[in-house]
Design a protein around this motif. Structure first.
Motif, PDB file in Angstrom:
ATOM      1  N   PHE A  58     -12.912  -2.820  -3.889  1.00 38.54           N
ATOM      2  CA  PHE A  58     -12.799  -1.364  -3.801  1.00 38.54           C
ATOM      3  C   PHE A  58     -14.150  -0.750  -3.436  1.00 38.54           C
ATOM      4  N   ARG A  59     -15.218  -1.242  -4.058  1.00 40.60           N
ATOM      5  CA  ARG A  59     -16.553  -0.731  -3.772  1.00 40.60           C
ATOM      6  C   ARG A  59     -16.907  -0.927  -2.293  1.00 40.60           C
ATOM      7  N   SER A  60     -16.630  -2.117  -1.774  1.00 43.13           N
ATOM      8  CA  SER A  60     -16.993  -2.367  -0.382  1.00 43.13           C
ATOM      9  C   SER A  60     -16.122  -1.529   0.556  1.00 43.13           C
ATOM     10  N   ALA A  61     -14.855  -1.315   0.191  1.00 45.76           N
ATOM     11  CA  ALA A  61     -13.984  -0.464   1.018  1.00 45.76           C
ATOM     12  C   ALA A  61     -14.505   0.968   1.043  1.00 45.76           C
ATOM     13  N   LEU A  62     -14.985   1.422  -0.131  1.00 44.53           N
ATOM     14  CA  LEU A  62     -15.545   2.778  -0.219  1.00 44.53           C
ATOM     15  C   LEU A  62     -16.752   2.918   0.696  1.00 44.53           C
ATOM     16  N   LYS A  63     -17.658   1.966   0.590  1.00 46.44           N
ATOM     17  CA  LYS A  63     -18.906   2.050   1.348  1.00 46.44           C
ATOM     18  C   LYS A  63     -18.663   1.906   2.848  1.00 46.44           C
ATOM     19  N   ASP A  64     -17.720   1.023   3.210  1.00 52.73           N
ATOM     20  CA  ASP A  64     -17.452   0.788   4.638  1.00 52.73           C
ATOM     21  C   ASP A  64     -16.483   1.801   5.237  1.00 52.73           C
ATOM     22  N   GLY A  65     -15.921   2.656   4.385  1.00 46.67           N
ATOM     23  CA  GLY A  65     -14.912   3.582   4.891  1.00 46.67           C
ATOM     24  C   GLY A  65     -13.674   2.836   5.377  1.00 46.67           C
ATOM     25  N   ARG A  66     -13.287   1.803   4.608  1.00 43.35           N
ATOM     26  CA  ARG A  66     -12.165   0.958   5.021  1.00 43.35           C
ATOM     27  C   ARG A  66     -10.842   1.518   4.489  1.00 43.35           C
ATOM     28  N   SER A  67      -9.932   1.739   5.406  1.00 44.63           N
ATOM     29  CA  SER A  67      -8.640   2.319   5.044  1.00 44.63           C
ATOM     30  C   SER A  67      -7.676   1.259   4.523  1.00 44.63           C
ATOM     31  N   GLY A  68      -6.801   1.663   3.611  1.00 40.45           N
ATOM     32  CA  GLY A  68      -5.768   0.755   3.112  1.00 40.45           C
ATOM     33  C   GLY A  68      -4.389   1.193   3.564  1.00 40.45           C
ATOM     34  N   ILE A  69      -4.360   2.048   4.567  1.00 37.01           N
ATOM     35  CA  ILE A  69      -3.059   2.581   5.002  1.00 37.01           C
ATOM     36  C   ILE A  69      -2.511   1.729   6.145  1.00 37.01           C
ATOM     37  N   GLN A  70      -1.252   1.342   5.984  1.00 41.12           N
ATOM     38  CA  GLN A  70      -0.638   0.450   6.969  1.00 41.12           C
ATOM     39  C   GLN A  70       0.767   0.913   7.334  1.00 41.12           C
ATOM     40  N   PHE A  71       1.234   0.413   8.459  1.00 45.15           N
ATOM     41  CA  PHE A  71       2.624   0.654   8.830  1.00 45.15           C
ATOM     42  C   PHE A  71       3.514   0.019   7.756  1.00 45.15           C
ATOM     43  N   ASP A  72       4.587   0.726   7.374  1.00 48.38           N
ATOM     44  CA  ASP A  72       5.454   0.255   6.291  1.00 48.38           C
ATOM     45  C   ASP A  72       6.860   0.014   6.836  1.00 48.38           C
ATOM     46  N   GLN A  73       7.175  -1.254   7.063  1.00 45.09           N
ATOM     47  CA  GLN A  73       8.454  -1.611   7.703  1.00 45.09           C
ATOM     48  C   GLN A  73       9.655  -1.125   6.895  1.00 45.09           C
ATOM     49  N   GLN A  74       9.512  -1.184   5.554  1.00 40.59           N
ATOM     50  CA  GLN A  74      10.640  -0.760   4.722  1.00 40.59           C
ATOM     51  C   GLN A  74      10.954   0.725   4.925  1.00 40.59           C
ATOM     52  N   LEU A  75       9.902   1.536   5.050  1.00 38.07           N
ATOM     53  CA  LEU A  75      10.121   2.973   5.278  1.00 38.07           C
ATOM     54  C   LEU A  75      10.735   3.192   6.661  1.00 38.07           C
TER      55      LEU A  75
END
Lengths: 84, 423
Positions: free
Chosen positions: B23-40
């Motif tokens: 989580f810390r590295s994602a915060l610092k790198d500005g890494r997104s966790g949003i993905q295409f959601d096949q179920q939706l």
């Protein structure tokens, strides 16, 4: 199916719910699910659902009440199997 | 005398990072966790992207027994247990063993709803006259307090064990409730936090009212755009955040690592009056909440270095900035740094505030402001109030002494916490 085979089948079914492994190793007709195997009383309904699946029988509420130890469980299973 | 209250442990399950390090590295790198959601997509949702935490199912046995995982179908409890046990461990604490629980430790772990997938499964069984086949955990997985019950049992907690619920304010509220209880001397430590289920059945209502961004299905990482001119609604997310809130005396006595101090905070409601409604905040209440938090923390508005915004990427973002500006009486370049975690995670609903508090505490204790992604085209209504420099778009290494976290939720409820570097 003889009694020993049925006990072995039952042993496999209750295994995931058992907290007393030693008692499970020595499971016999007189083993009590709650007092000897330390199965959580809420999990008894899961045990019965699994018994239904494995033996392909349906156990009514009154019979469920009786299934407190190996002996009574075997009796209920046998009864349900013969009336199937 | 009132006790001082500190944070000694953190745990997080976020769409862009499970566990503190990720989580810390994602915060610092500005890494997104949003993905295409096949179920939706299969269910023909308008919005077909989501922030669903990437859980490694093989590791679940570190947190759950085989028995617990039988017929287990509650993602909210799964996330909350992982985050909660991680926070406890991070604080250097052990589950209490022996016959008695730990009377000094409790949990206030919030949730919006519990085990909605389990509920769905159960409802199908009930309607098919199979009620007797629900199994032993249909209740514990679907009761709202399921998460605090699971955590309380795993850790052997003997103080208060409860679940609070106040929509998107839930996590901020749980921390402040823990703060109050510890400050009053009624507990030594409380595992505070919140969780949210994943999946279509929790997100559908938001899709139906078209508050989610349905225009970026082919570009998931760009879909959550807080504070930008092209903000088009939030992206649904989920996860859990957990914080060990502790009496300073107890933390010092056991030589615990101290992330920061909680100076105080405030919770209020706009009563769905004066422009407030079920879905929109009453601006007067928001301003009062922030001002009262500052007063209760015993600081001045000018002392705040950084704000972790609620900022969901809807048309309300500029109203939030305006309310904060009025409450702090600060604008232009004089406004604190601000960011929105939702650009990286989406809106994690009842888990949002606790995940954002974990992020805020990390930024405060490690002196950085995480980049705001997706707002290269800042909303002009926002830049008319505060300077663009206050909204860093790259990682900013900066000494932070005092951070404020604000949260606003459906039902017109508000929360604001003030964190300070421990000294």
């Amino acid at each position: 199916m003889n009694k020993e085979e049925a006990i072995q089948k039952l042993k496999e079914i209750v295994k995931p719910y058992v907290k007393n492994e030693d008692a499970l190793a020595n499971i016999n007709e007189n083993t009590d699910f709650i007092n000897d195997l330390n199965i959580n009383s809420a999990n008894l309904v899961d045990v019965i659902l699994d018994v239904e699946e494995v033996f392909d029988i349906e156990i009514d509420a009154d019979s469920m009440e009786k299934m407190r130890d190996v002996k009574s469980a075997l009796a209920v299973i046998e009864e349900k199997l013969t009336t199937k | 005398m009132e006790r001082r209250v500190v944070i000694t442990g953190l745990g997080v399950v976020a769409p862009n990072g499970v566990g503190l390090e990720n989580f810390r590295s994602a915060l610092k790198d500005g890494r997104s966790g949003i993905q295409f959601d096949q179920q939706l997509a299969d269910l023909q949702f308008s919005c077909q992207v989501s922030g669903t935490p990437p859980i490694n199912k093989e590791n679940l046995n570190e947190y759950f027994t085989d028995l617990e995982l039988r017929n287990f179908n509650s993602t909210g409890i799964m996330y909350g247990v992982i985050a909660g046990l991680d926070a406890w461990k991070d604080a250097g604490l052990e589950p209490s063993d022996g016959e008695n629980p730990d009377w000094d430790s409790g949990t206030i772990f919030g949730a919006g709803t519990s085990g909605i997938e389990k509920f769905r499964e159960s409802i199908y069984k009930i309607d098919a006259f199979q009620t007797r086949r629900l199994g032993s955990t249909a209740v514990s997985q679907t009761m709202n307090s399921g998460i605090s019950a699971y955590l309380g049992g795993k850790l052997g907690l003997g103080n208060q064990v409860t679940t609070n619920s106040s929509a998107c304010t839930t996590g901020t509220e749980s921390i402040l409730m823990a703060f109050d209880r510890i400050q009053a001397g009624k507990a030594k430590r409380i595992l505070a936090g919140s969780t949210s289920d994943s999946g279509p059945y929790i997100w559908a209502g938001f899709d139906a009212i078209k508050v989610c961004n349905y225009k970026s299905n082919d570009d998931p990482e760009k879909a959550s755009r807080p504070m930008s001119a092209s903000a088009a609604g939030f992206v649904p997310g989920s996860g859990a955040g957990a914080l060990v809130i502790e009496d300073l005396e107890s933390a010092l006595a056991r030589n615990a690592k101290i992330y920061c101090e909680i100076l105080g905070g405030n919770l209020n409601s706009g009563g769905q009056r004066g422009g407030g409604s079920m879905t929109a905040p009453n601006s007067t209440a928001v301003q009062k909440c922030v001002k009262d938090a500052i007063f209760e923390a015993g600081i001045k508005a000018k002392d705040i270095d950084y704000i972790s915004g609620h900022l969901t990427a809807t048309s309300k973002d500029s109203t939030e900035i305006q309310n904060l500006s009025i409450a702090l009486n600060r604008s232009g370049k004089n406004f604190p740094y601000i960011n929105s975690l939702k650009a990286l995670t989406g809106h994690c609903l009842s888990a949002a505030a606790s995940i954002e508090c974990v992020a805020a505490v990390l930024q405060l204790s490690e002196n950085f402001v995480a980049p705001n992604i997706n707002c290269d085209n800042l909303n002009k209504e926002i830049t008319a109030i505060i300077d663009a420099e206050c909204i860093p778009q790259n990682l900013l290494e900066k000494e932070i002494n005092i951070a404020a976290k604000v949260s606003f939720g459906f039902g017109d409820v508000n929360g604001c916490i003030i964190f300070k570097k421990y000294s």
